[in-house]
Design a protein around this motif. Structure first.
Motif, PDB file in Angstrom:
ATOM      1  N   TYR A 154      -7.834   3.315  -1.715  1.00  0.00           N
ATOM      2  CA  TYR A 154      -6.576   4.017  -1.114  1.00  0.00           C
ATOM      3  C   TYR A 154      -7.030   4.597   0.021  1.00  0.00           C
ATOM      4  O   TYR A 154      -6.250   4.673   1.080  1.00  0.00           O
ATOM      5  CB  TYR A 154      -6.347   5.095  -2.032  1.00  0.00           C
ATOM      6  CG  TYR A 154      -5.526   4.777  -3.138  1.00  0.00           C
ATOM      7  CD1 TYR A 154      -4.116   4.638  -2.902  1.00  0.00           C
ATOM      8  CD2 TYR A 154      -5.644   4.736  -4.481  1.00  0.00           C
ATOM      9  CE1 TYR A 154      -3.150   4.174  -4.047  1.00  0.00           C
ATOM     10  CE2 TYR A 154      -5.106   4.283  -5.421  1.00  0.00           C
ATOM     11  CZ  TYR A 154      -3.682   4.017  -5.359  1.00  0.00           C
ATOM     12  OH  TYR A 154      -2.666   3.747  -6.233  1.00  0.00           O
TER      13      TYR A 154
ATOM     14  N   TYR B 123      -4.595   3.576   3.249  1.00  0.00           N
ATOM     15  CA  TYR B 123      -3.867   4.280   4.006  1.00  0.00           C
ATOM     16  C   TYR B 123      -4.513   4.464   5.344  1.00  0.00           C
ATOM     17  O   TYR B 123      -3.560   4.843   6.342  1.00  0.00           O
ATOM     18  CB  TYR B 123      -4.209   5.753   3.656  1.00  0.00           C
ATOM     19  CG  TYR B 123      -3.169   5.871   2.556  1.00  0.00           C
ATOM     20  CD1 TYR B 123      -1.624   6.319   2.656  1.00  0.00           C
ATOM     21  CD2 TYR B 123      -3.258   5.674   1.160  1.00  0.00           C
ATOM     22  CE1 TYR B 123      -0.609   6.574   1.834  1.00  0.00           C
ATOM     23  CE2 TYR B 123      -2.167   5.674   0.236  1.00  0.00           C
ATOM     24  CZ  TYR B 123      -0.807   6.283   0.646  1.00  0.00           C
ATOM     25  OH  TYR B 123      -0.058   6.507  -0.467  1.00  0.00           O
TER      26      TYR B 123
ATOM     27  N   LYS C  86      -2.230   1.541   6.929  1.00  0.00           N
ATOM     28  CA  LYS C  86      -0.836   1.997   6.928  1.00  0.00           C
ATOM     29  C   LYS C  86      -0.603   3.135   8.020  1.00  0.00           C
ATOM     30  O   LYS C  86       0.562   2.963   8.828  1.00  0.00           O
ATOM     31  CB  LYS C  86      -0.603   2.941   5.566  1.00  0.00           C
ATOM     32  CG  LYS C  86       0.924   3.494   5.688  1.00  0.00           C
ATOM     33  CD  LYS C  86       1.174   4.437   4.124  1.00  0.00           C
ATOM     34  CE  LYS C  86       2.453   5.184   4.238  1.00  0.00           C
ATOM     35  NZ  LYS C  86       3.605   4.615   4.958  1.00  0.00           N
TER      36      LYS C  86
END
Length: 210
Positions: free
Chosen positions: A53, A57, A60
């Motif tokens: 994660y 992220y 992202k």
């Protein structure tokens, strides 16, 4: 509009509660490989998810910083997925979790490249002051599979897997486990917020015509 894999590819992320045959295309992932009981507190599995994660992220949110990804568009980070296997076992033995090997993955858009993942791993590691080098860029084409949505705790997955096996017998298919073709789960529910009886998990197995 922000791109959402679950909405754009409902056949992959929202299958029925009964078995169906599907051809799964090539995809790109962030991946961490490990072994051991996924329920072990602060074990390898939980550390792998934290790393995934963190890097996901970073990719992202790259549009907010100086790094530029060619072809970038905003997207929702897709659901967590896992590929599972055990030495000498066809499929999975759900009662022997300590013997699991696994590859935990998060899908990334097709515009993400190896170079972008290398940058995100380095950037996330520097920001969090943690080594995330176990996160790798991975491509996989699963091909022909049987799948369904299992509703309920993970420990009751055998009910759905048995249903899938009976379906294959009736339809003239056989399971086709091999390197790169594994028991696959996609986790649609936030297990921290949803009662176990309502958890939704996509179960997917590789198959071949008999």
């Amino acid at each position: 509009m922000i791109f959402d894999f679950k909405k754009e590819y409902k056949e992959l992320y929202r299958p029925q509660n009964s078995p169906e045959i599907i051809s799964v295309p090539a995809m790109k992932f962030l991946a961490v490989q490990g072994a051991g009981d996924p329920n072990e507190r602060e074990g390898n599995y939980s550390k792998a998810l934290a790393a995934l994660y963190a890097v996901a992220y970073t990719l992202k949110m790259s549009c907010k910083g100086a790094y530029r990804i060619e072809g970038f568009f905003e997207y929702v980070v897709p659901p967590l997925e896992g590929f599972w296997w055990q030495e000498g076992v066809q499929g999975v033995d759900l009662e022997n979790k300590a013997s699991f090997s696994w590859i935990s993955v998060l899908r990334v858009p097709d515009f993400i490249s190896q170079k972008d993942v290398d940058w995100a791993v380095a950037a996330a590691s520097a920001k969090k002051k943690t080594d995330f080098s176990e996160v790798k860029y991975w491509e996989l084409e699963e091909g022909l599979c049987v799948q369904m949505t299992h509703v309920g705790p993970f420990d009751t997955e055998r009910d759905s897997l048995d249903l899938m096996e009976r379906f294959l017998l009736e339809e003239g298919y056989a399971e086709d486990f091999a390197p790169g073709r594994m028991h696959h789960e996609i986790y649609l529910s936030d297990i921290r917020k949803v009662s176990p009886v309502k958890w939704k998990t996509v179960l997917r197995h590789p198959v071949r015509p008999k």
